[in-house]
Design a protein around this motif. Structure first.
Motif, short mmCIF file in Angstrom:
data_model
loop_
_atom_site.label_atom_id
_atom_site.label_comp_id
_atom_site.label_asym_id
_atom_site.label_seq_id
_atom_site.Cartn_x
_atom_site.Cartn_y
_atom_site.Cartn_z
N GLY A 122 0.56 -11.25 34.65
CA GLY A 122 1.40 -10.56 33.68
C GLY A 122 1.40 -9.05 33.76
O GLY A 122 2.32 -8.41 33.26
N CYS A 123 0.38 -8.45 34.37
CA CYS A 123 0.26 -6.98 34.38
C CYS A 123 0.59 -6.43 35.75
O CYS A 123 0.13 -6.94 36.77
CB CYS A 123 -1.15 -6.56 33.97
N ALA A 124 1.37 -5.36 35.77
CA ALA A 124 1.75 -4.74 37.04
C ALA A 124 0.63 -3.90 37.63
O ALA A 124 0.63 -3.60 38.82
CB ALA A 124 2.99 -3.87 36.84
N SER A 125 -0.34 -3.51 36.81
CA SER A 125 -1.45 -2.69 37.28
C SER A 125 -2.77 -3.27 36.79
O SER A 125 -3.46 -2.68 35.95
CB SER A 125 -1.28 -1.25 36.78
N PRO A 126 -3.17 -4.44 37.31
CA PRO A 126 -4.33 -5.15 36.75
C PRO A 126 -5.65 -4.43 36.90
O PRO A 126 -6.55 -4.61 36.07
CB PRO A 126 -4.33 -6.47 37.54
N GLY A 143 3.05 -13.34 23.51
CA GLY A 143 3.88 -12.17 23.76
C GLY A 143 3.16 -11.03 24.47
O GLY A 143 3.80 -10.04 24.85
N VAL A 144 1.86 -11.14 24.67
CA VAL A 144 1.09 -10.07 25.33
C VAL A 144 1.03 -10.38 26.83
O VAL A 144 0.25 -11.23 27.27
CB VAL A 144 -0.33 -9.97 24.74
N SER A 145 1.84 -9.71 27.61
CA SER A 145 1.94 -10.03 29.04
C SER A 145 0.65 -9.77 29.79
O SER A 145 0.33 -10.47 30.76
CB SER A 145 3.08 -9.23 29.66
N CYS A 146 -0.14 -8.79 29.34
CA CYS A 146 -1.37 -8.44 30.05
C CYS A 146 -2.47 -9.49 29.88
O CYS A 146 -3.52 -9.38 30.50
CB CYS A 146 -1.88 -7.08 29.60
N PHE A 147 -2.24 -10.51 29.03
CA PHE A 147 -3.19 -11.59 28.88
C PHE A 147 -2.94 -12.71 29.90
O PHE A 147 -3.71 -13.67 29.95
CB PHE A 147 -3.12 -12.19 27.47
N LYS A 148 -1.88 -12.56 30.68
CA LYS A 148 -1.52 -13.60 31.65
C LYS A 148 -2.03 -13.24 33.04
O LYS A 148 -2.19 -12.06 33.37
CB LYS A 148 -0.01 -13.79 31.67
N LEU A 149 -2.28 -14.26 33.85
CA LEU A 149 -2.87 -14.03 35.18
C LEU A 149 -2.01 -13.09 36.02
O LEU A 149 -2.53 -12.22 36.71
CB LEU A 149 -3.06 -15.38 35.89
N HIS A 204 -3.82 0.37 28.98
CA HIS A 204 -3.79 1.18 30.19
C HIS A 204 -4.11 2.65 29.98
O HIS A 204 -4.33 3.37 30.95
CB HIS A 204 -2.39 1.07 30.85
N ASN A 205 -4.11 3.10 28.75
CA ASN A 205 -4.36 4.51 28.46
C ASN A 205 -5.81 4.68 28.02
O ASN A 205 -6.17 4.31 26.91
CB ASN A 205 -3.41 4.99 27.36
N PRO A 206 -6.67 5.26 28.87
CA PRO A 206 -8.09 5.40 28.52
C PRO A 206 -8.32 6.24 27.28
O PRO A 206 -9.30 6.06 26.57
CB PRO A 206 -8.71 6.05 29.76
N ARG A 257 -6.03 -11.36 41.71
CA ARG A 257 -5.63 -11.84 40.39
C ARG A 257 -6.61 -12.91 39.88
O ARG A 257 -7.01 -12.89 38.71
CB ARG A 257 -4.22 -12.44 40.46
N ILE A 258 -6.98 -13.84 40.75
CA ILE A 258 -7.91 -14.90 40.36
C ILE A 258 -9.27 -14.30 40.01
O ILE A 258 -9.91 -14.69 39.03
CB ILE A 258 -8.03 -15.94 41.49
N ARG A 259 -9.72 -13.35 40.79
CA ARG A 259 -11.00 -12.70 40.54
C ARG A 259 -11.01 -12.03 39.16
O ARG A 259 -11.92 -12.23 38.35
CB ARG A 259 -11.27 -11.65 41.63
N LEU A 260 -9.97 -11.25 38.87
CA LEU A 260 -9.91 -10.52 37.61
C LEU A 260 -9.78 -11.47 36.42
O LEU A 260 -10.39 -11.25 35.36
CB LEU A 260 -8.73 -9.53 37.63
N TYR A 261 -9.01 -12.54 36.58
CA TYR A 261 -8.83 -13.49 35.48
C TYR A 261 -10.14 -14.24 35.19
O TYR A 261 -10.55 -14.36 34.03
CB TYR A 261 -7.73 -14.49 35.83
#
Length: 449
Positions: free
Chosen positions: A148-152, A140-146, A94-96, A211-215
């Motif tokens: 899982g991320c609060a700010s996709p 364990g990486v939540s951002c890998f889940k459909l 999340h940090n550019p 979410r589906i689009r991004l995944y």
């Protein structure tokens, strides 16, 4: 000059030196045993071995995994440790400012290297076991889940997962890739989620659509994939569903989205003329399915898909239909128009042809393309009467559209952009340039004869 005792491997006088003397000339302390599969790492305690790995790049560790099965096994154990997890599973999504790392390699490049490492470490395992192990490592990486991320929208997690899988599965045969897709499909419960968005009213589940689009775009259709790979994954996503749902899903994945919140904009194609940017994703997907890489799709399938798209959520403006066909390429454009000609839909074909001329004028395409396309379509008609009827419909459509647009201008129907007058301007120029190209074609043919 005599050599030192520690380095001497010469035979005594009169004694025949053995050619296979590999074990007899080891360094001191190793004369009685063969080299271990761990090589020089044999002397290191496991903790020290893992500390050494912390100083190696992921690419170097990946190369090391190919040395022997024993080392590969040790690396698999290392990856599962807390130290290995911290070292390898970077989560700066999340940090550019943190996306660029030492040596100029980005976090995406890091996950490409990690994909290669796990590919090599699990080389001897069956596909199902490889997938289970990879899932265990990455779970364990939540951002890998459909979900899982609060700010996709501001997260690189799914893209990193995508490039990781792209490298991991590179070179796998189609059956193995089917297993990968089924594994991910079940793991993310995508079947139920897709069923929700394709069966409900468009836009009624906006967050789930996003979410589906991004995944799908980040993981399954990873940017940079080969066309054949993209065609395979897109086919797997669409084929389980009826045609009307395929069109809905295609729009969710590739259709226009809001610049504010990223949600799919369903009214874009029916509220007014749109631009190329809004249609490019859909056009590229159609070209992919129509190409030779997508073996499971026929021309009729793709035409039906385009037809279903053009009524989502209601019938599109004809100009947007025409622009999508132009962006989809000559082959699909001609096939679509020819199908109208074969089925006797001359009026609809004429309107579409006029709007293609209008799009060529607005978007600065060469008008001779539209004329040559019309000429090619005319050859599809089986009788001169059908061809002449189409040409008459074409001229009638030009006249009717000009009168309607002129009437709107005279009635004072203006907005902030004065679109009525601008439409009249483009339409007049489109008709003039269209007929100019026809005259050039006709005069060129007559002079050559």
């Amino acid at each position: 000059m005599t050599s030192s005792a520690g380095s001497s491997c010469t035979s005594t006088p009169g004694q025949k030196q053995r050619r296979s003397s590999r074990l007899s000339c080891h360094t001191p302390g190793r004369d009685s045993q063969p080299l271990s599969a761990l090589g020089d790492f044999q002397t290191l305690p496991l903790e020290i071995f893992q500390m050494v790995l912390n100083y190696l790049s992921v690419k170097d560790i990946s190369m090391l995994s190919m040395v022997s099965k024993t080392i590969s096994s040790r690396l698999i154990n290392y990856i599962s440790t807390s130290s290995g997890t911290r070292r390898l599973l970077l989560q700066d999504f999340h940090n550019p400012e943190l996306r660029g790392r030492k040596g100029g390699a980005s976090i995406l490049e890091h996950y490409k290297s990690l994909g290669l490492l796990l590919k090599r470490c699990t080389l001897l395992l069956p596909t199902r076991d490889r997938l289970k192990y990879v899932h265990k490592v990455l779970s364990g990486v939540s951002c890998f889940k459909l979900n899982g991320c609060a700010s996709p929208l501001h997260c690189l997690g799914l893209q990193c997962y995508g490039v990781f899988l792209q490298i991991l599965t590179a070179g796998w045969d189609e059956l193995e890739c089917h297993r990968v897709f089924n594994f991910l499909w079940e793991l993310s419960n995508l079947a139920r989620k897709v069923q929700t968005v394709v069966s409900g009213k468009p836009g009624s589940a906006r967050r789930l659509e996003l979410r589906i689009r991004l995944y799908c775009r980040g993981v399954l259709l990873s940017p940079g994939s080969h066309r054949s790979d993209s065609a395979f994954w897109l086919t797997r996503i669409l084929k389980p569903w009826p045609m009307v749902n395929q069109a809905r899903l295609l729009y969710i994945i590739f259709g226009p989205v809001s610049s504010l919140d990223g949600h799919v904009v369903w009214q874009k194609m029916i509220e007014g003329p749109t631009d190329e940017t809004s249609l490019k994703g859909l056009a590229d997907a159609i070209k992919l399915l129509y190409g030779t890489e997508a073996r499971e799709w026929t021309a009729d399938d793709v035409i039906s898909l385009v037809d279903e798209l053009s009524v989502l959520p209601q019938e599109w403006l004809m100009e947007n239909n025409a622009r999508l066909l132009l962006l989809s390429g000559n082959s699909i454009c001609f096939t679509f128009l020819a199908s109208k000609a074969v089925n006797g839909r001359a009026v609809e074909l004429a309107r579409l042809m006029v709007f293609m001329a209008l799009v060529c004028e607005k978007d600065l395409y060469c008008m001779d393309w539209a004329v040559k396309m019309m000429q090619k379509v005319c050859k599809v008609f089986s009788t001169p009467w059908e061809r002449n009827n189409f040409l008459q419909c074409l001229e009638n459509t030009f006249a009717r559209m000009l009168m309607d647009t002129l009437q709107a201008v005279l009635a004072g129907e203006r907005d902030e952009e004065d679109s009525s007058f601008l439409n009249l301007f483009h339409l007049v120029n489109a008709q003039a340039n269209f007929h100019k190209e026809i005259l050039y074609l006709a005069m060129g043919s007559s002079s050559s004869s």
